[in-house]
Design an enzyme around this catalytic site. Sequence first.
Site, PDB file in Angstrom:
ATOM      1  N   HIS A 115       0.710  -1.177  -0.039  1.00 33.97           N
ATOM      2  CA  HIS A 115      -0.062   0.033   0.014  1.00 33.97           C
ATOM      3  C   HIS A 115       1.033   1.291   0.042  1.00 33.97           C
ATOM      4  O   HIS A 115       2.323   1.397  -0.045  1.00 33.97           O
ATOM      5  CB  HIS A 115      -0.925  -0.136   1.073  1.00 33.97           C
ATOM      6  CG  HIS A 115      -0.396   0.174   2.584  1.00 33.97           C
ATOM      7  ND1 HIS A 115       0.533  -0.929   3.073  1.00 33.97           N
ATOM      8  CD2 HIS A 115      -0.458   1.010   3.414  1.00 33.97           C
ATOM      9  CE1 HIS A 115       0.950  -0.555   4.180  1.00 33.97           C
ATOM     10  NE2 HIS A 115       0.413   0.703   4.653  1.00 33.97           N
ATOM     11  N   HIS A 126       1.330   3.866   2.265  1.00 28.63           N
ATOM     12  CA  HIS A 126       1.697   4.625   3.298  1.00 28.63           C
ATOM     13  C   HIS A 126       3.376   4.936   3.176  1.00 28.63           C
ATOM     14  O   HIS A 126       3.872   3.801   2.946  1.00 28.63           O
ATOM     15  CB  HIS A 126       1.388   3.868   4.626  1.00 28.63           C
ATOM     16  CG  HIS A 126      -0.119   4.448   5.095  1.00 28.63           C
ATOM     17  ND1 HIS A 126      -0.906   3.552   6.033  1.00 28.63           N
ATOM     18  CD2 HIS A 126      -0.697   5.255   4.795  1.00 28.63           C
ATOM     19  CE1 HIS A 126      -1.989   4.006   6.328  1.00 28.63           C
ATOM     20  NE2 HIS A 126      -1.962   5.062   5.263  1.00 28.63           N
ATOM     21  N   ASP A 154       5.746   4.553   5.328  1.00 27.51           N
ATOM     22  CA  ASP A 154       6.620   3.524   5.699  1.00 27.51           C
ATOM     23  C   ASP A 154       6.897   2.325   4.861  1.00 27.51           C
ATOM     24  O   ASP A 154       7.739   1.710   5.040  1.00 27.51           O
ATOM     25  CB  ASP A 154       6.357   3.049   7.039  1.00 27.51           C
ATOM     26  CG  ASP A 154       4.974   2.521   7.465  1.00 27.51           C
ATOM     27  OD1 ASP A 154       4.256   2.956   6.345  1.00 27.51           O
ATOM     28  OD2 ASP A 154       4.658   1.964   8.302  1.00 27.51           O
ATOM     29  N   HIS A 155       5.946   2.199   3.687  1.00 25.45           N
ATOM     30  CA  HIS A 155       6.191   1.088   2.812  1.00 25.45           C
ATOM     31  C   HIS A 155       6.635   1.415   1.306  1.00 25.45           C
ATOM     32  O   HIS A 155       6.876   0.559   0.504  1.00 25.45           O
ATOM     33  CB  HIS A 155       4.725   0.545   2.509  1.00 25.45           C
ATOM     34  CG  HIS A 155       4.389  -0.181   4.156  1.00 25.45           C
ATOM     35  ND1 HIS A 155       4.468  -1.395   4.442  1.00 25.45           N
ATOM     36  CD2 HIS A 155       3.949   0.360   5.258  1.00 25.45           C
ATOM     37  CE1 HIS A 155       4.113  -1.899   5.676  1.00 25.45           C
ATOM     38  NE2 HIS A 155       3.577  -0.465   6.204  1.00 25.45           N
ATOM     39  N   HIS A 165      -7.091  -2.448   6.097  1.00 23.91           N
ATOM     40  CA  HIS A 165      -6.474  -1.443   6.728  1.00 23.91           C
ATOM     41  C   HIS A 165      -7.224  -0.293   6.708  1.00 23.91           C
ATOM     42  O   HIS A 165      -6.610   0.890   6.497  1.00 23.91           O
ATOM     43  CB  HIS A 165      -4.959  -1.396   5.960  1.00 23.91           C
ATOM     44  CG  HIS A 165      -3.948  -0.479   6.665  1.00 23.91           C
ATOM     45  ND1 HIS A 165      -3.946  -0.546   8.071  1.00 23.91           N
ATOM     46  CD2 HIS A 165      -3.169   0.412   6.202  1.00 23.91           C
ATOM     47  CE1 HIS A 165      -2.830   0.199   8.603  1.00 23.91           C
ATOM     48  NE2 HIS A 165      -2.230   0.859   7.465  1.00 23.91           N
ATOM     49  N   ASP A 198       0.079  -4.404   8.129  1.00 22.46           N
ATOM     50  CA  ASP A 198      -1.075  -3.475   8.093  1.00 22.46           C
ATOM     51  C   ASP A 198      -2.526  -3.830   7.802  1.00 22.46           C
ATOM     52  O   ASP A 198      -3.053  -3.505   6.894  1.00 22.46           O
ATOM     53  CB  ASP A 198      -0.646  -2.192   7.073  1.00 22.46           C
ATOM     54  CG  ASP A 198       0.762  -1.653   7.481  1.00 22.46           C
ATOM     55  OD1 ASP A 198       0.562  -0.528   7.765  1.00 22.46           O
ATOM     56  OD2 ASP A 198       1.591  -2.535   7.574  1.00 22.46           O
ATOM     57  N   HIS A 251       6.989  -5.740  11.238  1.00 19.02           N
ATOM     58  CA  HIS A 251       6.198  -4.441  11.377  1.00 19.02           C
ATOM     59  C   HIS A 251       5.983  -3.877  12.736  1.00 19.02           C
ATOM     60  O   HIS A 251       4.730  -3.896  13.066  1.00 19.02           O
ATOM     61  CB  HIS A 251       4.972  -4.681  10.449  1.00 19.02           C
ATOM     62  CG  HIS A 251       4.439  -3.387   9.846  1.00 19.02           C
ATOM     63  ND1 HIS A 251       3.497  -2.880  10.648  1.00 19.02           N
ATOM     64  CD2 HIS A 251       4.959  -2.439   8.931  1.00 19.02           C
ATOM     65  CE1 HIS A 251       3.354  -1.543  10.045  1.00 19.02           C
ATOM     66  NE2 HIS A 251       4.341  -1.380   8.979  1.00 19.02           N
TER      67      HIS A 251
END
Length: 313
Positions: A61, A63, A65-66, A138, A207, A266
């Site tokens: 996805h 966000h 941090d990914h 999520h 997530d 994670h």
Amino acid sequence: MLELCTLGTGGTLPLADRALSSLYVRENGRSMLIDCGEGTQVGIRKLGWGFRCIEDVLLTHFHGDHCTGLPGLLLSLEKAGKTETLNIWGPKGLKRVVEGLCVIVPPLSYPVMLHELPPEGGELEAIGLRIRAFPVDHGGIPCYGYRMTLPRKNAFDPEKAKALGIPVTEWKKLQEGESIYRGLKRIHPEDVSGAPRKGITVVFSTDTRPCETLGKYTKDADLLILEGMYGDEEKLPQALKNHHMLFREAAEIARASAPAALLLTHFSTSLEDPESCLENARSIFEKTWTAKDGETITLRYPAEKEKAWISLC
């Protein structure tokens, strides 16, 4: 054989000893990434498995941090002399996100192909793996888990080869996938193959709350790599609010699907020592471990009717 490395095991923000989400997957010299959080290129350099061999990047996805490690990764691939196509897969909106991140990236020496997957996910192939992208929960953000399977050829059946009058000296060609001629008749490898053999299956999903699709696609997997954002039960309100999972919830999914192992990743920045909460998962599913940055996992083909053999280093 399938090799994995948890390059980054953190969620939300990087810590001094914990990078953001990324999994390196290698099979027979071909490689791909699942997620590319900030600092992913640093983890790859420490690992030493190489950049140029990376063929695909699968994003769960969008966000930060990914995916914010993408610009640096693309530059590292350039410096490594990559000329072959890089494929990037992800939810709808992939083109807009990647183009935005790449404003700071100069022209590259290799083509980048973007593949937007439909809301319900779908099938794809990368580095010899059959992959199923499936939607998870999520909180309304399009987000996928990935089920990866390394297929295995059917066993060679010597009795079938003997019945066809094929000399032993020709068996190796058939075992390696080559067809041969016996007189005017062409013999194909499938003519002398036995029963299907189980491959290796790994599921990666972060997530998400526990959900129906996660339960469905973790069935019969050898290794589950699931998020353990929070370790303790007291964090359940935060897990519900932010649409993440507790160690306990990931372990309950593993108990239902019975993999050879569950690897938690994670982790929240509030979870300074994930191992301190490991018993919360192991009390439900004993074969649970917490991932560390740079940890490597090797999976080998299983014996008949067994799970894959797994080694963690």
